[in-house]
Motif scaffolding. Sequence first.
Motif, PDB file in Angstrom:
ATOM      1  N   ALA A 139       0.881  -1.045  -0.094  1.00 59.49           N
ATOM      2  CA  ALA A 139       0.144   0.105  -0.006  1.00 59.49           C
ATOM      3  C   ALA A 139       0.846   1.416   0.097  1.00 59.49           C
ATOM      4  CB  ALA A 139      -0.977  -0.066   1.165  1.00 59.49           C
TER       5      ALA A 139
ATOM      6  N   THR B  53      -3.692   5.807  -0.193  1.00 60.25           N
ATOM      7  CA  THR B  53      -4.724   6.133   0.933  1.00 60.25           C
ATOM      8  C   THR B  53      -4.775   5.153   1.823  1.00 60.25           C
ATOM      9  OG1 THR B  53      -6.489   5.212  -0.832  1.00 60.25           O
ATOM     10  CG2 THR B  53      -6.269   7.359  -0.862  1.00 60.25           C
ATOM     11  N   CYS B  54      -4.321   3.684   1.710  1.00 62.21           N
ATOM     12  CA  CYS B  54      -4.375   2.980   2.644  1.00 62.21           C
ATOM     13  C   CYS B  54      -3.094   2.738   3.127  1.00 62.21           C
ATOM     14  CB  CYS B  54      -4.664   1.469   1.924  1.00 62.21           C
ATOM     15  SG  CYS B  54      -6.259   1.341   1.150  1.00 62.21           S
TER      16      CYS B  54
ATOM     17  N   GLU C 273      -6.850   1.079  -3.436  1.00 64.94           N
ATOM     18  CA  GLU C 273      -6.697   2.568  -3.157  1.00 64.94           C
ATOM     19  C   GLU C 273      -6.179   3.375  -4.238  1.00 64.94           C
ATOM     20  OE1 GLU C 273      -2.822   2.585  -0.952  1.00 64.94           O
ATOM     21  OE2 GLU C 273      -1.861   1.694  -2.256  1.00 64.94           O
TER      22      GLU C 273
ATOM     23  N   CYS D 233     -10.352   4.154   0.691  1.00 58.59           N
ATOM     24  CA  CYS D 233      -9.381   3.104   0.916  1.00 58.59           C
ATOM     25  C   CYS D 233     -10.322   1.711   1.296  1.00 58.59           C
ATOM     26  CB  CYS D 233      -8.388   3.287   2.055  1.00 58.59           C
ATOM     27  SG  CYS D 233      -7.574   1.912   2.759  1.00 58.59           S
TER      28      CYS D 233
END
Length: 360
Positions: A232, A235-236, A255, A266
């Motif tokens: 990730a 956004t995650c 994401e 997310c």
Amino acid sequence: MSEDSKDQATRAPRRRRGARLTAVASAAAVAVAGGAFWLSGGYEAWSGDGSALAGACEGDLPADRVRALLPDTALTVSSELRQDGWYCSVSGPGGAGGDARVEIRVRNAEEPFGPDGAIDPGETAVPLGGGRTGSFSYGPDDAAGAARGRVVLMLDCGTQSGDGLLAVADARLTGERTFEDGAARARLVSALVDTAEARARRTGCDTGDRTARPVQDVAAPVVDARRPLAKASGTCRGVVDAATARRWGAGTVAETAAEPAPVERCVLGSALGTPLYTFKASYGPYGEAALSSDALPANGKADSPKGHYRVTAKCPGADGTGVYEIVPDDGLALDHASLRTALKSFANTSATLHTCLPPA
């Protein structure tokens, strides 16, 4: 209220913003005595090169960019000030599949959407980047696929929370043209940016120093953006630690890039990609709409039966109120303490991107 809102023309405390476009509407109403062109949706038609469109939509429309999107056809152009905002529409015959079209709307970001009038950025929307708060998505008509595009853009009119504009461009291309072409995406985004900034100047919105870079590249939406949780990067990133991920059975993420957008998502999924937990950040009128959900405050004492929590933050300019939520999939065993912790991590990262105050 319907999907858009009245914008404002003066700069007095708070309620001045709701009058920005309303004041223009009043002035336009006076002009009706000499002809009902503007408020009645009057139109003129042009064809030929981009310069022939130079006076369209009160001169706020970037004619060359629109002509590049809709080439080789006679175009009809109309501009109209409605109760829910200012509209500028360009269309031309596109054959059996429907007309080619670009429609731009500009409204006050502080005004909430009407009960059935929200403008959906799209679940697969990608941030615009380049220092802008905005997004691009295919749609909103899935039947037309990548032949249709939607751009959502937020412009600050000052630093006071809620003071800004929300601008939206919807377009439909015809023939073999689609928004899978990066040049077409860039043209539509540039057309919206130029029109919105021109409209802002016309209606008394001071957008201040331009820090955004010229639009050169706009990422294409990715329908299936799953990747391993350990990779990730958007956004995650950092939402949950390894121990929490194991307890939750989370092994993948869907994401988008960690760039400001009106709505950011997310999704944590199982090792096979089945969605388990959805985090969402919403700003401006999207944030106001999110406040009507059944989420409980993450800082409160009560546990949400569905694990649906939220925190909020005060943000400058068009971002207004930031609302951050976590929504677990139905039927999951809920780890309420970890849900609250993960939400706060997600919210802090997004709020920092938007220069908001710390979420609470």
